[in-house]
Design an enzyme around this catalytic site. Structure first.
Site, mmCIF file in Angstrom:
data_model
loop_
_atom_site.group_PDB
_atom_site.id
_atom_site.type_symbol
_atom_site.label_atom_id
_atom_site.label_comp_id
_atom_site.label_asym_id
_atom_site.label_seq_id
_atom_site.Cartn_x
_atom_site.Cartn_y
_atom_site.Cartn_z
ATOM 1 N N GLY A 10 -0.822 -4.119 -15.533
ATOM 2 C CA GLY A 10 -1.922 -4.405 -14.599
ATOM 3 C C GLY A 10 -3.250 -3.921 -15.124
ATOM 4 N N LEU A 11 -3.981 -4.851 -15.752
ATOM 5 C CA LEU A 11 -5.249 -4.435 -16.364
ATOM 6 C C LEU A 11 -6.456 -4.874 -15.532
ATOM 7 C CD1 LEU A 11 -4.542 -4.860 -20.168
ATOM 8 C CD2 LEU A 11 -4.860 -2.746 -18.885
ATOM 9 N N ALA A 81 -0.705 -3.817 -4.175
ATOM 10 C CA ALA A 81 0.406 -3.366 -3.331
ATOM 11 C C ALA A 81 0.992 -4.541 -2.554
ATOM 12 C CB ALA A 81 -0.103 -2.305 -2.358
ATOM 13 N N GLY A 134 -9.671 8.169 -6.589
ATOM 14 C CA GLY A 134 -10.858 8.528 -7.367
ATOM 15 C C GLY A 134 -11.669 7.329 -7.794
ATOM 16 N N LYS A 188 -1.103 9.937 0.097
ATOM 17 C CA LYS A 188 -2.279 9.135 -0.260
ATOM 18 C C LYS A 188 -2.782 8.346 0.955
ATOM 19 C CE LYS A 188 -5.515 7.209 -2.725
ATOM 20 N NZ LYS A 188 -5.800 5.899 -2.408
ATOM 21 N N ASN A 192 -6.428 8.582 2.658
ATOM 22 C CA ASN A 192 -7.306 7.447 2.970
ATOM 23 C C ASN A 192 -7.715 7.436 4.442
ATOM 24 O OD1 ASN A 192 -6.812 6.793 0.311
ATOM 25 N ND2 ASN A 192 -6.701 4.604 0.722
ATOM 26 N N GLU A 195 -10.396 9.731 4.578
ATOM 27 C CA GLU A 195 -11.550 9.064 3.926
ATOM 28 C C GLU A 195 -12.260 8.129 4.922
ATOM 29 O OE1 GLU A 195 -10.618 7.123 0.058
ATOM 30 O OE2 GLU A 195 -11.456 5.306 0.929
ATOM 31 N N ARG A 448 4.327 8.582 37.327
ATOM 32 C CA ARG A 448 5.522 8.012 36.688
ATOM 33 C C ARG A 448 6.739 8.173 37.596
ATOM 34 N NH1 ARG A 448 7.310 10.707 32.513
ATOM 35 N NH2 ARG A 448 8.299 8.941 31.470
HETATM 36 C C1 6PG Z 1 -9.280 6.111 -3.426
HETATM 37 C C2 6PG Z 1 -9.570 5.038 -2.401
HETATM 38 C C3 6PG Z 1 -9.020 3.726 -2.789
HETATM 39 C C4 6PG Z 1 -9.195 2.655 -1.726
HETATM 40 C C5 6PG Z 1 -10.594 2.294 -1.477
HETATM 41 C C6 6PG Z 1 -10.784 1.085 -0.579
HETATM 42 O O1 6PG Z 1 -8.737 7.110 -3.000
HETATM 43 O O2 6PG Z 1 -9.597 5.939 -4.597
HETATM 44 O O3 6PG Z 1 -8.996 5.425 -1.184
HETATM 45 O O4 6PG Z 1 -7.643 3.888 -3.046
HETATM 46 O O5 6PG Z 1 -8.523 1.540 -2.158
HETATM 47 O O6 6PG Z 1 -11.270 3.364 -0.928
HETATM 48 O O7 6PG Z 1 -10.060 1.198 0.594
HETATM 49 P P1 6PG Z 1 -10.420 0.240 1.831
HETATM 50 O O8 6PG Z 1 -10.669 -1.133 1.255
HETATM 51 O O9 6PG Z 1 -9.253 0.245 2.744
HETATM 52 O O10 6PG Z 1 -11.663 0.807 2.417
#
Ligand code: 6PG
Length: 492
Positions: A10-11, A81, A134, A188, A192, A195, A448
């Protein structure tokens, strides 16, 4: 020809940068990319550009790739994925031997990873579900890496993964074995979800700076720069200032020309699903995901704005930049408290024994949520022998107490001005719900039992003893009607 240490499939940009990173650490890497009709072969393009003159071995079929690798073979998948991962595993399977290792470095759903690991282990093949965070830069210079699966293969894959990961100043690699089965991808996913929360909270601060404080781009950028020198120091706060300052050739600010319709690839949703599966409140991430959903409905929002142009024209509370800072910081603490609670609850659910201090440590650098703040979380969980919610810790208790007046002021001001702050509000509401010793759930229990005989527990009876009331007999026709004691412990 000398066999390669690892194969990479996967490049796309992440795959390319990881390949360069791995090669730069002295490993020999075989490369394969699916052939696409009408497009140049990605492997050749890569080797003719950034990969030129390096220890890469091009391969043009899966047979060639597998044949080129040392045993046990290690193959890193950097592909989309979902179904593509299943298809690739199916294609690789007949070519692999017992003990070979597939590392899925994409953002896979941890439930898929568990299913695949189970199917592959029956054939003696290992699958490492490996969260990598990252972005493009991280992939090239050192990401945060979260591998999980059967620990017997950690000796085979950890040295390489730790070599390419980001490193803290004391040399600690931002990569550690997370735990069994799908734990790497779940971790992970929670990263996210956090994030999403961070980004939404920052966007809400931007919204207040712009709408309420009427700051221009330069002032907003300076605020984020100042915040990035204090407790909020983080990658996401850091990139916000240059984003706000960026001008196009005609001098216009790019940020004002970017459509306010946010997209997502699914990890935020999976994070909420994990919260639902483990009965964990996760208000901040949930609101962040919902805010993205709503942002995408632009036409509907525009029409609603015409119908309800001004929520409340009344003058609103005065706010200062420090109030916004404190509200953002407190909301962030709450968001992380929820995120780490989710990690703990999922760890209990699957018996993974996740080490929360290690997770906070490997997120300190390399990943999108990297921050100074994670160092404090790592310290808290290292010092606490057993799990406790983050806000029980004196350090965070003090921070929340200091920020609380501003936090409430910001949310009140925004609510009365009709400025939506879904994540900040959710964080404060989550905090108030969490510290509420007497919740109104007694009424829910009564309802309830009233409509469905779902039973309830009593404050004057031990936990677990269930009661039912025949509520119709309690409704007095008038105040003079005598009441009879009809509550009775429920017997199965
Ligand atoms: C990371 C990010 C990454 C993710 C993007 C976009 O840790 O490098 O989480 O994996 O794919 O941030 O995510 P969304 O398209 O769901 O915002």
């Amino acid at each position: 020809m000398e066999k390669s240490d690892i194969g990479l499939i996967g490049l796309a940009v992440m795959g390319e940068n990881l390949a360069l990173n791995i090669e730069s650490k002295g490993y020999r890497v075989s490369l394969y990319n699916r052939l696409h009709p009408h497009t140049p072969q990605a492997v050749d393009r890569f080797l003719a550009s950034v990969g030129e003159g390096k220890k890469f071995r091009p391969t043009y079929s899966l047979d060639q790739l597998v044949e080129s690798l040392k045993r046990p073979r290690k193959i890193l998948l950097m592909i989309q994925a979902g179904e593509p991962v299943d298809e690739m595993i199916t294609a690789l399977l007949p070519l692999l031997a017992q003990g070979d290792i597939i590392i899925d470095g994409g953002n896979s759903d941890y439930r898929d990873t568990r299913r695949r690991q189970k199917a592959l282990s029956e054939k003696g093949i290992y699958l490492v579900g490996c969260g990598i965070s990252g972005g493009e830069e991280g992939a090239l210079h050192g990401p945060s890496i979260m591998p999980g699966g059967d620990e017997t293969v950690s000796v085979e894959v950890l040295p390489l993964l730790q070599a390419i990961a980001a490193h803290l100043d004391d040399g600690t690699p931002c990569c550690s074995w997370i735990g069994p089965d799908g734990s790497g991808h779940l971790v992970k996913t929670v990263h996210n979800g956090i994030e999403y929360g961070d980004m939404q909270l920052i966007a809400e601060s931007y919204s207040l700076l712009k709408i309420k404080l009427k700051n221009n781009h330069d002032e907003m950028a300076r605020t984020f720069e100042a915040w990035n020198r204090g407790v909020l120091e983080s990658y996401l706060i850091g990139i916000t200032a240059p984003i706000l300052r960026y001008r196009e050739e005609d001098g216009g600010y790019l940020i004002d020309r970017i459509a306010d319709r946010s997209r997502q690839k699914g990890t935020g949703k999976w994070c909420i699903e994990a919260a639902l599966d483990s009965a964990t409140p996760l208000g901040v991430t949930t609101q962040a995901v919902f805010a993205r959903f709503l942002s995408a409905r632009e036409q509907e929002r525009t029409r609603a704005h015409r119908l309800y142009p001004d929520a409340d024209p009344a003058p609103i509370l005065a706010l200062g930049v420090d109030d916004l800072h404190h509200a953002l910081y407190a909301s962030k603490i709450m968001a992380y408290a929820q995120g780490f609670d989710l990690l703990y609850q999922m760890s209990c659910l699957y018996d993974w024994h996740l080490n929360l201090s290690t997770l906070a440590t490997i997120w300190r650098k390399g990943c999108i949520i990297q921050s100074r703040f994670l160092r404090e979380i790592a310290t808290v969980y290292r010092q606490t022998g057993h799990y406790e919610p983050l806000l029980f810790n004196p350090y965070f208790r003090e921070k929340i107490s200091l920020c609380l007046p501003s936090w409430r002021r910001v949310v009140s001001a925004a609510l009365s001005a009709g400025i939506a702050l879904p994540a900040t509000t959710a964080a404060l509401t989550a905090f108030d719900s969490w510290r509420c010793a007497k919740s109104p759930a007694n009424l829910i229990q009564a309802q309830r039992d009233y409509f469905g005989a779902h039973l309830y527990e009593r404050t004057d009876a031990p936990e677990g003893v269930l009661f039912h009331t025949d509520w119709s007999r309690r409704e007095p026709a008038d105040d003079s009607r005598p009441s009879s004691s009809i509550d009775s412990p429920h017997k199965d």
